[in-house]
Design a protein around this motif. Structure first.
Motif, PDB file in Angstrom:
ATOM      1  N   ASP A  59     -15.670 -12.832  -0.141  1.00 12.20           N
ATOM      2  CA  ASP A  59     -14.441 -12.302   0.454  1.00 12.20           C
ATOM      3  C   ASP A  59     -14.816 -11.639   1.772  1.00 12.20           C
ATOM      4  O   ASP A  59     -15.360 -10.530   1.790  1.00 12.20           O
ATOM      5  CB  ASP A  59     -13.806 -11.290  -0.500  1.00 12.20           C
ATOM      6  N   ASP A  60     -14.544 -12.315   2.884  1.00  9.79           N
ATOM      7  CA  ASP A  60     -14.934 -11.792   4.189  1.00  9.79           C
ATOM      8  C   ASP A  60     -14.265 -10.460   4.492  1.00  9.79           C
ATOM      9  O   ASP A  60     -14.865  -9.575   5.119  1.00  9.79           O
ATOM     10  CB  ASP A  60     -14.592 -12.799   5.293  1.00  9.79           C
ATOM     11  N   TYR A  61     -13.012 -10.312   4.065  1.00 10.20           N
ATOM     12  CA  TYR A  61     -12.302  -9.067   4.350  1.00 10.20           C
ATOM     13  C   TYR A  61     -12.930  -7.901   3.589  1.00 10.20           C
ATOM     14  O   TYR A  61     -13.147  -6.816   4.140  1.00 10.20           O
ATOM     15  CB  TYR A  61     -10.817  -9.186   3.989  1.00 10.20           C
ATOM     16  N   ALA A  62     -13.213  -8.127   2.317  1.00 10.07           N
ATOM     17  CA  ALA A  62     -13.820  -7.062   1.508  1.00 10.07           C
ATOM     18  C   ALA A  62     -15.205  -6.710   2.037  1.00 10.07           C
ATOM     19  O   ALA A  62     -15.589  -5.531   2.077  1.00 10.07           O
ATOM     20  CB  ALA A  62     -13.907  -7.494   0.052  1.00 10.07           C
ATOM     21  N   ASN A  63     -15.957  -7.717   2.454  1.00 10.14           N
ATOM     22  CA  ASN A  63     -17.288  -7.452   3.000  1.00 10.14           C
ATOM     23  C   ASN A  63     -17.211  -6.642   4.292  1.00 10.14           C
ATOM     24  O   ASN A  63     -17.992  -5.722   4.506  1.00 10.14           O
ATOM     25  CB  ASN A  63     -18.024  -8.769   3.247  1.00 10.14           C
ATOM     26  N   MET A  64     -16.267  -7.015   5.168  1.00  9.56           N
ATOM     27  CA  MET A  64     -16.122  -6.267   6.418  1.00  9.56           C
ATOM     28  C   MET A  64     -15.660  -4.836   6.141  1.00  9.56           C
ATOM     29  O   MET A  64     -16.128  -3.879   6.782  1.00  9.56           O
ATOM     30  CB  MET A  64     -15.128  -6.970   7.343  1.00  9.56           C
ATOM     31  N   ARG A  65     -14.752  -4.672   5.193  1.00 12.96           N
ATOM     32  CA  ARG A  65     -14.291  -3.326   4.844  1.00 12.96           C
ATOM     33  C   ARG A  65     -15.456  -2.466   4.343  1.00 12.96           C
ATOM     34  O   ARG A  65     -15.600  -1.309   4.731  1.00 12.96           O
ATOM     35  CB  ARG A  65     -13.197  -3.410   3.773  1.00 12.96           C
ATOM     36  N   ALA A  66     -16.314  -3.047   3.519  1.00 15.27           N
ATOM     37  CA  ALA A  66     -17.456  -2.309   2.978  1.00 15.27           C
ATOM     38  C   ALA A  66     -18.451  -1.955   4.085  1.00 15.27           C
ATOM     39  O   ALA A  66     -19.011  -0.854   4.108  1.00 15.27           O
ATOM     40  CB  ALA A  66     -18.145  -3.129   1.891  1.00 15.27           C
ATOM     41  N   LEU A  67     -18.670  -2.891   5.021  1.00 16.27           N
ATOM     42  CA  LEU A  67     -19.628  -2.646   6.098  1.00 16.27           C
ATOM     43  C   LEU A  67     -19.163  -1.526   7.014  1.00 16.27           C
ATOM     44  O   LEU A  67     -19.923  -0.596   7.325  1.00 16.27           O
ATOM     45  CB  LEU A  67     -19.825  -3.940   6.905  1.00 16.27           C
ATOM     46  N   VAL A  68     -17.912  -1.579   7.449  1.00 16.75           N
ATOM     47  CA  VAL A  68     -17.401  -0.546   8.353  1.00 16.75           C
ATOM     48  C   VAL A  68     -17.268   0.788   7.621  1.00 16.75           C
ATOM     49  O   VAL A  68     -17.519   1.854   8.200  1.00 16.75           O
ATOM     50  CB  VAL A  68     -16.055  -0.990   8.961  1.00 16.75           C
ATOM     51  N   ARG A  69     -16.916   0.745   6.346  1.00 11.99           N
ATOM     52  CA  ARG A  69     -16.824   1.991   5.566  1.00 11.99           C
ATOM     53  C   ARG A  69     -18.196   2.659   5.485  1.00 11.99           C
ATOM     54  O   ARG A  69     -18.302   3.888   5.584  1.00 11.99           O
ATOM     55  CB  ARG A  69     -16.296   1.667   4.162  1.00 11.99           C
ATOM     56  N   TRP A  70     -19.240   1.863   5.322  1.00  9.78           N
ATOM     57  CA  TRP A  70     -20.609   2.403   5.275  1.00  9.78           C
ATOM     58  C   TRP A  70     -20.949   3.122   6.585  1.00  9.78           C
ATOM     59  O   TRP A  70     -21.460   4.229   6.581  1.00  9.78           O
ATOM     60  CB  TRP A  70     -21.574   1.255   5.014  1.00  9.78           C
ATOM     61  N   ARG A  71     -20.633   2.477   7.711  1.00  6.82           N
ATOM     62  CA  ARG A  71     -20.921   3.105   9.018  1.00  6.82           C
ATOM     63  C   ARG A  71     -20.083   4.363   9.210  1.00  6.82           C
ATOM     64  O   ARG A  71     -20.575   5.395   9.672  1.00  6.82           O
ATOM     65  CB  ARG A  71     -20.647   2.096  10.147  1.00  6.82           C
ATOM     66  N   ALA A  72     -18.812   4.297   8.850  1.00  3.26           N
ATOM     67  CA  ALA A  72     -17.920   5.433   9.042  1.00  3.26           C
ATOM     68  C   ALA A  72     -18.329   6.621   8.161  1.00  3.26           C
ATOM     69  O   ALA A  72     -18.318   7.777   8.610  1.00  3.26           O
ATOM     70  CB  ALA A  72     -16.478   5.024   8.749  1.00  3.26           C
ATOM     71  N   ASP A  73     -18.682   6.339   6.914  1.00  8.70           N
ATOM     72  CA  ASP A  73     -19.131   7.409   6.011  1.00  8.70           C
ATOM     73  C   ASP A  73     -20.335   8.140   6.601  1.00  8.70           C
ATOM     74  O   ASP A  73     -20.405   9.369   6.591  1.00  8.70           O
ATOM     75  CB  ASP A  73     -19.508   6.830   4.644  1.00  8.70           C
ATOM     76  N   ARG A  74     -21.294   7.376   7.107  1.00  6.68           N
ATOM     77  CA  ARG A  74     -22.499   7.979   7.673  1.00  6.68           C
ATOM     78  C   ARG A  74     -22.175   8.802   8.920  1.00  6.68           C
ATOM     79  O   ARG A  74     -22.753   9.867   9.135  1.00  6.68           O
ATOM     80  CB  ARG A  74     -23.520   6.879   8.015  1.00  6.68           C
ATOM     81  N   ALA A  75     -21.255   8.311   9.735  1.00  7.96           N
ATOM     82  CA  ALA A  75     -20.904   9.037  10.962  1.00  7.96           C
ATOM     83  C   ALA A  75     -20.211  10.357  10.637  1.00  7.96           C
ATOM     84  O   ALA A  75     -20.557  11.402  11.195  1.00  7.96           O
ATOM     85  CB  ALA A  75     -20.005   8.161  11.836  1.00  7.96           C
ATOM     86  N   VAL A  76     -19.245  10.315   9.747  1.00  5.32           N
ATOM     87  CA  VAL A  76     -18.477  11.529   9.423  1.00  5.32           C
ATOM     88  C   VAL A  76     -19.352  12.553   8.710  1.00  5.32           C
ATOM     89  O   VAL A  76     -19.215  13.768   8.923  1.00  5.32           O
ATOM     90  CB  VAL A  76     -17.248  11.152   8.573  1.00  5.32           C
ATOM     91  N   ALA A  77     -20.282  12.077   7.879  1.00  7.93           N
ATOM     92  CA  ALA A  77     -21.163  12.992   7.143  1.00  7.93           C
ATOM     93  C   ALA A  77     -22.339  13.474   7.979  1.00  7.93           C
ATOM     94  O   ALA A  77     -23.125  14.301   7.511  1.00  7.93           O
ATOM     95  CB  ALA A  77     -21.674  12.308   5.869  1.00  7.93           C
ATOM     96  N   GLY A  78     -22.497  12.952   9.194  1.00  9.71           N
ATOM     97  CA  GLY A  78     -23.606  13.368  10.046  1.00  9.71           C
ATOM     98  C   GLY A  78     -24.939  12.782   9.643  1.00  9.71           C
ATOM     99  O   GLY A  78     -25.988  13.298  10.010  1.00  9.71           O
ATOM    100  N   ARG A  79     -24.919  11.665   8.888  1.00 11.75           N
ATOM    101  CA  ARG A  79     -26.165  11.041   8.439  1.00 11.75           C
ATOM    102  C   ARG A  79     -26.641   9.943   9.383  1.00 11.75           C
ATOM    103  O   ARG A  79     -27.687   9.357   9.164  1.00 11.75           O
ATOM    104  CB  ARG A  79     -26.002  10.467   7.027  1.00 11.75           C
TER     105      ARG A  79
END
Length: 609
Positions: free
Chosen positions: A450-470
């Motif tokens: 599922d390309d959409y689910a994969n893209m959602r997971a990838l961007v969520r990973w980057r966003a989580d790290r950015a917001v958490a300062g990791r």
């Protein structure tokens, strides 16, 4: 603030070194010991940082703003509602803390480097069993020490502190979910207060944490003395390798506090008057145009020019080249090895920067003639040149109606998989139109077709790290998604879920249409800003496919059981046909076209598969 308010505030301040901040939009309680590292706030009635400065004498320096030196500073003071300060032990610590705060808050009236990192800090968290760690974004309530310039030395010292006093270094999630001691306990790094079986006394742990705190406050013997005793014991037992390791650790511990003072305990990088001994030299040239500055850096090793790069800085109008270079040096070398010498087109307009370089054994020169002057001229030409990609960044910001004046930092995302197997994602970074490969990232994803689910997971990973300062990379000006409306929608869902406010667009290969939240753009084929997005998209795709292939080729398949098919032939088959199913569907003639597959092996493949 008017002159009377500045004078009154200055009268409350200590005559010690430190950092001051002019704040707007919020009230100050007037406490001279306020936390200068508090988050700057948004425009909804809370504080935002207008300007960060350092001082040898906070009281005297802040008082000087009663009569601002320029119209720009006068305007800044008039916008400010309060002044907050943080006292430091030394002038060098003030210099490093100033660089950290500028990177963190991006004050409007400071010169600031757009694409760099901050200096590391040590934090002791505010928990029943405090955690010790190295960070650039401390937790609320944590006790913070630093900043420090040598991260390698700092890691050695923190490890030594943990071995001596057993403080934990794990995340709160891991700490709360342990049912037995982890590896850190087994190797002597942690007393494992997370599990009952170790019977760690809370009061004793608090005493150990207090001892570590005293060390970072300057009481070196708290950590150095136990290491020295252990080293002497190891030497007496003729455990010479252990003794040597402890000696190196002791050197790092005793040098740490020197790092924050004017006399750093380190070997000089060069001898006075002997530039031939300098192996590594950075040449810096600066060009200032309006509210933007560019610093070109030429990097020389053993007399050979091995690298050149350009860096953009936000520079309030009226700043001179010397002020820009001073800000650049302090912020750029936040997490980089210092060279043996820094050669500049202008003398850095900050004596503290010069003193810091001198204390670190770095020669600072502004040549008037000779080979170095020629290199400075070359750096200036690089700094002054106008490139099409600069215009592309400006055109891109205009075309997409972005808040920034020019898109300088873009992160591109793509996913790759084979029918849902070996799914991976890529995150590539371009700065000023060029790949910044040190900031590339990649991630394994859950196997899902599922390309959409994969893209959602990838961007969520980057966003989580950015917001958490990791994530130690700066936030980009734009995210570029490889795909169309569906992929962009998935990415925007991930951004909204986390609250990471970064604009995102998508670019698909079929018609080269740029999909934005406000609509679809069909730009001319020769548009420079379209070419910029295409380069980012194509690089994200290449990086994702490369990672996917490396994982796919490493996975054991039924091909391993086919006689005559070794590891290299297996890789060639998978690269040619994409998967085992592709090999199964291939005709014998197609199989024989693959290097290493003859008629006999092709027949065996057809029979076994």
């Amino acid at each position: 603030m008017d002159a009377a308010a500045v004078r009154e505030r200055a009268g409350d301040l200590p005559d010690e070194p430190g950092v001051y901040q002019f704040l707007a939009g919020g009230a100050s309680d007037g406490d001279a010991g306020g936390d200068a590292a508090d988050e700057s706030a948004d425009a909804d009635g809370v504080e935002r940082v207008l300007y960060v400065g350092k001082a040898v004498d906070l009281r005297s320096r802040v008082r000087s703003y009663t009569d601002p030196r320029s119209e720009r500073i006068r305007r800044m003071v008039s916008e400010a509602d309060a002044v907050d300060v943080a006292v430091t032990d030394t002038e060098t610590q003030a210099l490093l803390l100033e660089a950290n705060l500028i990177k963190r808050h991006r004050p409007r009236y400071n010169v600031r480097l757009k694409d760099d990192k901050s200096y590391p800090l040590v934090e002791l968290t505010d928990h029943e069993f405090p955690r010790i760690g190295i960070t650039r974004d401390p937790e609320p309530g944590a006790t913070v020490f630093g900043p420090f310039t040598d991260k390698g030395r700092l890691e050695t010292v923190v490890k030594a502190a943990r071995e001596t006093y057993g403080l934990r270094g794990c995340s709160d999630h891991k700490f709360a979910n342990r049912d037995r001691p982890c590896l850190d306990h087994d190797i002597g790094l942690c007393s494992a207060p997370c599990v009952p079986e170790t019977d760690v006394d809370g009061a004793g742990y608090a005493e150990d944490a207090a001892a570590v705190e005293r060390f970072f406050e300057g009481e070196t013997g708290v950590l150095a003395d136990p290491i020295r005793r252990e080293m002497e014991t190891a030497a007496a037992d003729q455990a010479f390798e252990r003794a040597a390791n402890l000696r190196d650790r002791l050197d790092a511990v005793e040098a740490l506090h020197g790092e924050g003072s004017a006399a750093v305990a380190t070997e000089g990088r060069h001898e006075e008057g002997d530039p031939d001994r300098e192996r590594v030299v950075d040449v810096l040239g600066v060009a200032v145009e309006g509210d933007r500055a560019t610093v070109a850096r030429l990097h020389s090793e053993d007399g050979k020019l091995v690298d050149r790069e350009r860096h953009g800085l936000d520079a309030p109008e009226g700043e001179r080249g010397g002020a820009v270079l001073a800000a650049f040096i302090a912020q750029y070398y936040a997490e980089r090895d210092l060279p043996d010498a820094v050669v500049c087109s202008d003398h850095p307009d900050d004596p503290d920067v010069a003193a810091w370089l001198e204390s670190e054994g770095v020669a600072l020169r502004v040549p008037g003639a000779g080979r170095e002057a020629t290199l400075v001229d070359l750096a200036l030409k690089n700094a002054r040149r106008r490139e099409r990609r600069d215009d592309a960044g400006r055109a891109l910001a205009d075309a997409l109606s972005l808040d920034c004046r020019r898109v300088e930092r873009i992160e591109g995302f793509d996913v790759s998989h084979a029918g849902g197997k070996a799914a991976v994602g890529s995150d590539v970074t371009f700065v000023d139109g060029s790949p910044a490969k040190a900031d590339y990232r990649r991630k394994k994803l859950s196997d899902e077709n599922d390309d959409y689910a994969n893209m959602r997971a990838l961007v969520r990973w980057r966003a989580d790290r950015a917001v958490a300062g990791r994530d130690d990379r700066p936030d980009p000006d734009l995210l570029l998604i490889d795909g169309g409306e569906g992929q962009l929608g998935a990415a925007r869902d991930a951004l909204a879920a986390v609250g990471w406010d970064v604009p995102a667009v998508a670019l698909a290969k079929e018609e080269e249409l740029v999909v934005a939240p406000t609509g679809v753009h069909d730009w001319p084929e020769d548009a420079g800003h379209l070419h910029l997005l295409q380069r980012v998209r194509d690089e994200a795709h290449r990086f994702a496919v490369q990672y996917h292939r490396s994982l796919r080729d490493d996975v054991s398949t039924v091909l391993d059981e086919v006689p005559g098919v070794g590891p290299e032939t297996r890789k060639r088959l998978l690269r040619r046909f994409g998967s085992v199913d592709g090999v199964r569907a291939a005709a014998r003639e197609e199989l024989e076209d693959v290097e290493g597959v003859g008629p006999a092996t092709a027949g065996t493949l057809a029979e076994r598969l």
